[in-house]
Design a protein around this motif. Structure first.
Motif: not given
Length: 83
Positions: A64-83
């Motif tokens: 969990x982090x703040x990116x440009x002042x907005x709450x976000x999840x910063x993904x750890x490389x290789x832990x998720x995939x998307x379709x």
């Protein structure tokens, strides 16, 4: 820095755990690049019980982090995939 557009893109992607293939999110993603971060306001369906932890194999997939002042999840490389 500009904040992300709250309405966001209309295209949704399914995000899965790379280890056990459990679905984690349904997310409104913009662009065609890799999934680096997920803004919390763009998550349509959150299927996790604990934030940033897979409900099946209990692997930590993001931070969990703040990116440009907005709450976000910063993904750890290789832990998720998307379709």
């Amino acid at each position: 820095m500009a904040k992300p557009n709250p309405k966001g893109p209309t295209r949704t992607v399914d995000i899965f755990c790379a280890k056990c293939k459990a679905q984690l999110f349904k997310y409104r993603k913009g662009g065609k690049g890799a999934l680096v971060k997920c803004f919390k306001e763009r998550i349509v369906d959150d299927l996790t019980t604990t934030p940033c932890v897979c409900p099946q194999c209990e692997t930590t997939f993001a931070r969990e982090t703040l990116i440009r002042g907005t709450p976000a999840y910063k993904m750890i490389g290789g832990k998720v995939t998307m379709k």
